[in-house]
Design a protein around this motif. Structure first.
Motif, mmCIF file in Angstrom:
data_model
loop_
_atom_site.group_PDB
_atom_site.id
_atom_site.type_symbol
_atom_site.label_atom_id
_atom_site.label_comp_id
_atom_site.label_asym_id
_atom_site.label_seq_id
_atom_site.Cartn_x
_atom_site.Cartn_y
_atom_site.Cartn_z
ATOM 1 N N ASN A 19 0.842 -1.200 0.000
ATOM 2 C CA ASN A 19 0.000 0.000 0.000
ATOM 3 C C ASN A 19 0.876 1.247 0.000
ATOM 4 N N ASN A 20 0.287 2.400 0.220
ATOM 5 C CA ASN A 20 0.974 3.690 0.131
ATOM 6 C C ASN A 20 1.951 3.869 1.294
ATOM 7 N N GLU A 21 3.258 3.859 0.996
ATOM 8 C CA GLU A 21 4.266 3.970 2.051
ATOM 9 C C GLU A 21 4.189 5.307 2.783
ATOM 10 N N ASP A 22 3.732 6.336 2.097
ATOM 11 C CA ASP A 22 3.625 7.659 2.731
ATOM 12 C C ASP A 22 2.570 7.681 3.820
ATOM 13 N N GLU A 23 1.614 6.749 3.771
ATOM 14 C CA GLU A 23 0.532 6.702 4.761
ATOM 15 C C GLU A 23 0.825 5.726 5.899
ATOM 16 N N VAL A 24 1.943 4.976 5.778
ATOM 17 C CA VAL A 24 2.217 3.900 6.724
ATOM 18 C C VAL A 24 2.836 4.436 8.011
ATOM 19 N N CYS A 80 -8.535 -4.030 9.660
ATOM 20 C CA CYS A 80 -7.544 -2.956 9.754
ATOM 21 C C CYS A 80 -7.898 -2.020 10.903
ATOM 22 N N ILE A 100 -6.345 -2.358 0.672
ATOM 23 C CA ILE A 100 -5.444 -1.209 0.537
ATOM 24 C C ILE A 100 -6.115 0.056 1.053
ATOM 25 N N ASP A 104 -4.758 2.064 4.354
ATOM 26 C CA ASP A 104 -4.304 3.454 4.222
ATOM 27 C C ASP A 104 -5.065 4.372 5.177
ATOM 28 N N GLY A 107 -3.310 3.893 8.459
ATOM 29 C CA GLY A 107 -1.852 3.937 8.419
ATOM 30 C C GLY A 107 -1.182 2.616 8.720
#
Length: 312
Positions: A19-24, A80, A100, A104, A107
């Protein structure tokens, strides 16, 4: 409380983030238990262990594909949570769009591994149990002698490091000097290692710090070793009665484990390296069922009984 970061886990197992690494947000893992959310996929979340790593295999994802669109969205949103450290998909499977989006939103990282579900679960559990086990530090030296992890303790200046150097010269392997970090990885299993800062180093008074691996080679060191025997070095006390037969068995308690312990008096002229080396060999014999002290005691009792019979 011991913990492992999700980021550390990704690096150790070379996981791919789906998934989006910026949101992790890289959360802490505080339990070695792995959850395979089969009941949760069926809609039963009453006892959902949200703080565990969730492992999705082919079985879970095949069942998921047979759910309706509304059920698929609901299951992933409930899987999640802000407490869940990560969801891992085995066999290199792709993450569904609903997973995903749900991950997201909170996070949470979705990870992928090419390993089969069973093998991945086993490796994850072993790694987490090792790193999350209770840990304590003891002042002493840990040496691998003939496959036996021998922890040498005693007051400062009694000769622990010098004895360790002599043992290394005799072909044994250094694990830790000065400070031994001990983890109880299973019931009755204590594993010792050196802190990263002083790994492979040995301090000798008057000489300073030496690097054992550089001086004696890679075969002279170990990163960790299961501890089987503790030997306490103490200055010889003329008033104290020391065990001369070896029938008395002392133990030292570390966490829930009783570790066999020997007390060795120190005075000029005693070769401590040889004594400790023989102690390790004798400990191995005892584990194989051969106890010299008990055999001598039985012979002595037999001789006494025979002598009493002759008198009559």
């Amino acid at each position: 409380m011991a913990e492992v970061s999700t980021k550390q886990l990704i690096k150790e197992f070379d996981f791919k983030i789906l998934n989006n690494e910026d949101e992790v947000a890289y959360r802490s893992i505080t339990t070695s238990d792995i959850s395979r959310p089969g009941m949760e996929m069926a809609g039963y979340f009453t006892y959902y262990p949200a703080k565990r790593i969730q492992l999705l295999g082919k079985t879970e994802m095949t069942f998921y594909s047979e759910l309706s669109a509304a059920e698929q969205k609901d299951r992933m949103e409930r899987l999640c949570t802000y407490d869940t450290p990560a969801i891992i998909l085995s066999r290199g499977m792709d993450a569904p769009e609903n997973l995903i989006i749900a991950a997201d939103a909170v996070g949470m990282p979705i990870l992928s591994s090419p390993l089969t579900t069973t093998r991945l679960s086993s490796q994850l559990t072993t790694f987490l149990e090792s790193h999350l086990a209770p840990m304590t530090a003891i002042h002493g030296v840990l040496i691998d002698i003939y496959g036996i992890g021998v922890m040498i303790t005693g007051s400062s200046g009694v000769g622990k490091s010098e004895t360790a150097l002599d043992l290394v010269r005799r072909g044994h392997r250094l694990v830790a000097d000065d400070s031994v970090e001990i983890r109880q990885e299973h019931d009755g299993v204590l594993v010792g290692r050196a802190p990263d800062l002083i790994r492979h180093l040995l301090e000798i008074r008057g000489l300073g710090i030496i690097n054992v691996m550089t001086l004696f080679g890679a075969g002279a060191v170990r990163n960790y070793k299961r501890i089987g025997l503790a030997i306490d070095l103490e200055t010889w006390d003329q008033k104290k009665q020391y065990d001369r037969l070896g029938l008395d068995e002392e133990t030292i308690k570390i966490f829930d484990t009783d570790l066999p312990k020997l007390t060795v008096p120190v005075r000029p002229g005693r070769n401590l390296a040889v004594i400790i080396e023989v102690a390790a060999m004798n400990f191995r014999l005892k584990r194989m069922g051969i106890n010299a002290a008990e055999q001598f005691s039985e012979r002595l009792s037999h001789v006494i009984e025979e002598g009493d019979k002759e008198e009559f």
